[in-house]
Scaffold this active site. Structure first.
Site, PDB file in Angstrom:
ATOM      1  N   LYS A 102      -3.638 -21.340 -18.205  1.00 53.50           N
ATOM      2  CA  LYS A 102      -3.545 -22.774 -17.894  1.00 53.50           C
ATOM      3  C   LYS A 102      -4.227 -23.527 -19.016  1.00 53.50           C
ATOM      4  O   LYS A 102      -5.086 -22.973 -19.704  1.00 53.50           O
ATOM      5  CB  LYS A 102      -4.246 -23.085 -16.566  1.00 53.50           C
ATOM      6  N   TYR A 225       7.356 -35.527  -4.580  1.00 54.69           N
ATOM      7  CA  TYR A 225       8.645 -36.163  -4.315  1.00 54.69           C
ATOM      8  C   TYR A 225       9.742 -35.125  -4.033  1.00 54.69           C
ATOM      9  O   TYR A 225      10.503 -35.263  -3.065  1.00 54.69           O
ATOM     10  CB  TYR A 225       9.079 -37.074  -5.481  1.00 54.69           C
TER      11      TYR A 225
HETATM   12  P1  NAD Z   1       2.332 -35.259 -11.122  1.00 53.78           P
HETATM   13  O1  NAD Z   1       1.486 -35.755 -12.231  1.00 53.78           O
HETATM   14  O2  NAD Z   1       3.793 -35.365 -11.236  1.00 53.78           O
HETATM   15  O3  NAD Z   1       1.886 -35.914  -9.732  1.00 53.78           O
HETATM   16  C1  NAD Z   1       0.560 -35.911  -9.294  1.00 53.78           C
HETATM   17  C2  NAD Z   1       0.446 -36.812  -8.081  1.00 53.78           C
HETATM   18  O4  NAD Z   1      -0.892 -36.745  -7.588  1.00 53.78           O
HETATM   19  C3  NAD Z   1       0.717 -38.282  -8.377  1.00 53.78           C
HETATM   20  O5  NAD Z   1       1.392 -38.876  -7.292  1.00 53.78           O
HETATM   21  C4  NAD Z   1      -0.682 -38.868  -8.502  1.00 53.78           C
HETATM   22  O6  NAD Z   1      -0.737 -40.253  -8.225  1.00 53.78           O
HETATM   23  C5  NAD Z   1      -1.401 -38.073  -7.447  1.00 53.78           C
HETATM   24  N1  NAD Z   1      -2.844 -38.079  -7.663  1.00 53.78           N
HETATM   25  C6  NAD Z   1      -3.512 -37.924  -8.815  1.00 53.78           C
HETATM   26  N2  NAD Z   1      -4.836 -38.054  -8.595  1.00 53.78           N
HETATM   27  C7  NAD Z   1      -4.991 -38.285  -7.283  1.00 53.78           C
HETATM   28  C8  NAD Z   1      -6.122 -38.507  -6.444  1.00 53.78           C
HETATM   29  N3  NAD Z   1      -7.368 -38.508  -6.932  1.00 53.78           N
HETATM   30  N4  NAD Z   1      -5.909 -38.719  -5.121  1.00 53.78           N
HETATM   31  C9  NAD Z   1      -4.665 -38.717  -4.600  1.00 53.78           C
HETATM   32  N5  NAD Z   1      -3.552 -38.509  -5.351  1.00 53.78           N
HETATM   33  C10 NAD Z   1      -3.723 -38.301  -6.673  1.00 53.78           C
HETATM   34  O7  NAD Z   1       1.879 -33.719 -10.946  1.00 53.78           O
HETATM   35  P2  NAD Z   1       2.689 -32.559 -10.206  1.00 53.78           P
HETATM   36  O8  NAD Z   1       3.390 -31.783 -11.250  1.00 53.78           O
HETATM   37  O9  NAD Z   1       3.435 -33.112  -9.060  1.00 53.78           O
HETATM   38  O10 NAD Z   1       1.489 -31.626  -9.692  1.00 53.78           O
HETATM   39  C11 NAD Z   1       0.887 -31.812  -8.417  1.00 53.78           C
HETATM   40  C12 NAD Z   1       0.159 -30.538  -8.021  1.00 53.78           C
HETATM   41  O11 NAD Z   1       1.088 -29.439  -7.989  1.00 53.78           O
HETATM   42  C13 NAD Z   1      -0.961 -30.088  -8.965  1.00 53.78           C
HETATM   43  O12 NAD Z   1      -1.974 -29.463  -8.215  1.00 53.78           O
HETATM   44  C14 NAD Z   1      -0.283 -29.051  -9.837  1.00 53.78           C
HETATM   45  O13 NAD Z   1      -1.177 -28.144 -10.434  1.00 53.78           O
HETATM   46  C15 NAD Z   1       0.602 -28.379  -8.810  1.00 53.78           C
HETATM   47  N6  NAD Z   1       1.729 -27.638  -9.364  1.00 53.78           N
HETATM   48  C16 NAD Z   1       2.632 -28.270 -10.160  1.00 53.78           C
HETATM   49  C17 NAD Z   1       3.710 -27.531 -10.653  1.00 53.78           C
HETATM   50  C18 NAD Z   1       4.789 -28.176 -11.462  1.00 53.78           C
HETATM   51  O14 NAD Z   1       5.798 -27.509 -11.708  1.00 53.78           O
HETATM   52  N7  NAD Z   1       4.677 -29.415 -11.871  1.00 53.78           N
HETATM   53  C19 NAD Z   1       3.821 -26.157 -10.351  1.00 53.78           C
HETATM   54  C20 NAD Z   1       2.876 -25.569  -9.522  1.00 53.78           C
HETATM   55  C21 NAD Z   1       1.828 -26.318  -9.027  1.00 53.78           C
END
Ligand code: NAD
Length: 414
Positions: A102, A225
């Site tokens: 990571k 989403y």
């Molecule tokens: P993203 O940046 O697209 O979305 C993050 C969301 O979290 C946004 O809506 C943001 O406003 C919200 N957020 C940020 N800080 C916040 C806070 N303090 N309180 C409440 N909401 C908050 O990121 P993502 O890709 O959707 O990732 C979200 C989670 O999923 C993370 O933990 C990430 O590690 C995990 N994840 C993502 C993927 C991927 O393919 N993108 C894969 C596995 C796991």
């Protein structure tokens, strides 16, 4: 706040105590192979700013290191370290021949425009260059990074390596790229789709009808989403949502497509025309069927857990529940589908993207979706059966499966 590394350690300790697993392996997995910190300058508005980037390469017994890059002002070595460990187990759970890594950049993305972000991203790629590669370490998007960032990184990587024409190997250094840059169909929606399909598999096992059930989600970005999008096809009702700007409650349900339009335009859910603003504490107190934390780690602590009233929590985010909270939730008989199982769909399609890039092929959307949906269902079924056989939680069963797979690879090395 709890130390996230201790949480991972405790999870492994608990799961490994339920099986016979090589003690030396556990010792090795306890520490990452490489912890890299890079400080680099970028000229912004005629002034040099120094940025700190991180890459933790946890383990590569199963294959090249693999894992996302996060842009956030909280990024630290400890956070990246924990997230890298989870990647090792996540890849193993899906039988993907990758190890865990990571990375991240400590940055407040809201302070920079697109041009500046591109400049910072290209400099970050220069710092990362010696450590990554298509058979070495393959980054992907995570919080606040997306296909655009991966395209800039791929382009910069090609420039540095003197290879402008994007041969297969060059494309396969990053996943989560846009389709034009060698990305894969289904990658963007993969993590959220996987989360939703995992919920469906759980519901099928429990004879639990999802239609009409209420859920709340924290985080309405890529994963949040796309999870909602699939859950809406199951007839589920989103009654509250939160992001970095605020929390909204609408007992009659929210239209996720309109909310998405609003969030795209305004970069947050703030001032959406429906729903009442509530606090984070009140959000987690809401009576509902399913809670989906989909933002950041350590969001549900002891105090919040005491007030939670739901049937199921699905960790779409990595590490959203701390260890004290987990005990409280287990005592309340609330089922938790853990992160390494629930959100492993993202790395699954990253693997498909890597395979396509390696062979210079494009698979059709239908082909990928069918393959993906089958694999997500099979993975849930095997972990569920393991949890029944071992009379343990889905989290323990997920680690038990992963550790057993990693052990097989480790044993052929010694
Ligand atoms: P993203 O940046 O697209 O979305 C993050 C969301 O979290 C946004 O809506 C943001 O406003 C919200 N957020 C940020 N800080 C916040 C806070 N303090 N309180 C409440 N909401 C908050 O990121 P993502 O890709 O959707 O990732 C979200 C989670 O999923 C993370 O933990 C990430 O590690 C995990 N994840 C993502 C993927 C991927 O393919 N993108 C894969 C596995 C796991």
């Amino acid at each position: 706040m709890k130390n996230i590394i201790n949480i991972v350690d405790n999870q492994i300790k608990k799961a490994s105590s339920k099986i016979r697993v090589n003690e030396n392996l556990i010792k090795i997995l306890n520490k990452p192979i490489n912890e890299i910190k890079m400080n680099f300058p970028v000229l912004i508005n005629d002034k040099v700013e120094i940025f700190s980037g991180y890459r933790v390469q946890h383990n590569n017994f199963m294959g090249p290191f693999k894992g996302g890059l996060r842009y956030h002002n909280h990024v630290s070595m400890d956070e990246v370290n924990a997230l890298a460990q989870w990647m090792t187990y996540k890849c193993a759970i899906q039988d993907i021949p990758f190890g865990g890594a990571k990375g991240g950049l400590s940055i407040d993305v809201n302070k920079y425009n697109d041009k500046e972000l591109q400049k910072i991203t290209r400099q970050f790629t220069k710092s990362l260059y010696p450590y990554i590669g298509s058979n070495k370490d393959i980054p992907a998007p995570d919080v606040n990074t997306n296909s655009q960032i991966m395209d800039w990184m791929t382009d910069e990587y090609n420039i540095i390596s003197g290879n402008h024409n994007s041969t297969c190997n060059m494309k396969s250094v990053f996943t989560g790229k846009s389709i034009n840059f060698g990305g894969s169909y289904v990658r963007q929606e993969a993590t959220g789709r996987g989360v939703a399909l995992t919920i469906k598999e759980w519901a099928d096992k429990k004879d639990y009808n999802l239609r009409g059930k209420n859920y709340i989600i924290q985080g309405f970005g890529n994963v949040g989403y796309h999870t909602c999008e699939v859950l809406s096809t199951f007839g589920m009702n989103l009654i509250a949502v939160g992001d970095h700007s605020c929390y909204l409650y609408a007992p009659e349900g929210l239209n996720i497509f309109n909310l998405k339009n609003h969030s795209n335009i305004n970069k947050s859910i703030k001032n959406y025309e429906f729903g009442n603003e509530i606090t984070k504490e009140d959000f987690f107190k809401l009576k509902c069927d399913i809670i989906i934390p989909s933002a950041l780690e350590l969001q549900i602590n002891k105090k919040i857990a005491e007030n939670i009233d739901c049937t199921l929590i699905v960790e779409a985010a990595n590490g959203p529940i701390d260890d004290e909270a987990e005990v409280i939730l287990e005592n309340k008989n609330i089922t938790i589908i853990p992160d390494i199982l629930a959100n492993s769909g993202g790395v699954l399609v990253s693997y498909y993207e890597w395979l396509q890039n390696k062979s210079d092929e494009y698979w059709s959307e239908k082909e990928i979706r069918d393959k993906f949906d089958d694999k997500i269902a099979d993975t849930f079924k095997k972990i569920y059966s393991l949890s029944i056989r071992n009379n343990c939680s889905l989290r323990d069963a997920s680690y038990i499966y992963s550790l057993t797979q990693i052990e097989k690879n480790y044993m052929c090395r010694i």
